[in-house]
Enzyme design. Sequence first.
Site, PDB file in Angstrom:
ATOM      1  N   HIS A 121      39.028  39.987  36.912  1.00 47.41           N
ATOM      2  CA  HIS A 121      37.995  40.623  37.717  1.00 47.41           C
ATOM      3  C   HIS A 121      38.256  42.114  37.931  1.00 47.41           C
ATOM      4  CE1 HIS A 121      40.756  40.678  41.201  1.00 47.41           C
ATOM      5  NE2 HIS A 121      41.157  39.503  40.746  1.00 47.41           N
ATOM      6  N   ASP A 122      37.156  42.862  37.988  1.00 49.38           N
ATOM      7  CA  ASP A 122      37.156  44.280  38.361  1.00 49.38           C
ATOM      8  C   ASP A 122      37.874  45.175  37.359  1.00 49.38           C
ATOM      9  OD1 ASP A 122      35.874  44.039  41.122  1.00 49.38           O
ATOM     10  OD2 ASP A 122      37.588  42.696  41.335  1.00 49.38           O
ATOM     11  N   GLY A 139      43.754  41.704  37.217  1.00 47.07           N
ATOM     12  CA  GLY A 139      42.636  42.317  37.909  1.00 47.07           C
ATOM     13  C   GLY A 139      42.808  43.805  38.158  1.00 47.07           C
TER      14      GLY A 139
END
Length: 259
Positions: A121-122, A139
């Site tokens: 994520h991100d 992440g």
Amino acid sequence: MPTTIHPTAIVSPKAKIGSNVSVGPFAVIEDDVVIGDDSIIGQNACIYNGARIGDRVKIFQGASVSNLPQDLKYNGEETYLFIGDDTVVREFATLHKGTTATGKTVIGQNCLLMAYTHVAHDCIIGNKVICSNGVQIAGHVTIEDNVIIGGLSAVHQFGKIGQHAMVGGGSMVNMDVPPYVMTSGYPARYMGLNIVGLRRRNFSNDSINAIKEAYRILYLSGLTFRNALDKLKSEFQSNEFVESIVKFIETSERGILRR
């Protein structure tokens, strides 16, 4: 040309699918999905809500795209995963959408994510990035353009890899990798310039020599990084490549890898 969807695929009527898209057997495409023209979704691939896929993207069998982030703080918020035009996602790659920290994960254009690559994520991944088999990206990682990461390497969360760098296979990247260099080892260490890559991308000899001298000052002069950066600023004021090295190091939050 018309889009073709295999009769065993499960495709939401709410998904927005471009022209000349091929969807293979047993693929799953959820409601909030956008897929550009001329793309290919392989058999058993799963495209989850929040996916924004560009034109001419190829997603191979068993890939998981825009799945929920593996973050305990995530609570079902609306977030996204973007994939740029002409990117290839090979079999069983897992690409997770963002959390509320940034709202998105971004993968650029003309990337190649080989089998079993994981992008958490991100993350922000630039253009023309190659991740070999089994690369694991945690992440909030940022990877700039034209980076190559060797197989079975791992990148620590919040890490950053500079443009035109090459990470050797099996590396543990737990500090930031500055632009134009090669790394190897566990943990990863500076191993010199990515000269072959720079020449393939038409860097001039003068530019390569300037980059080489900059890293000689940083790693071999005996100066502290702070004093070495001051020296680079005074000696290479008009060199865009050295300036990008200085900027990268000055904005690094994890610190750059050692020799």
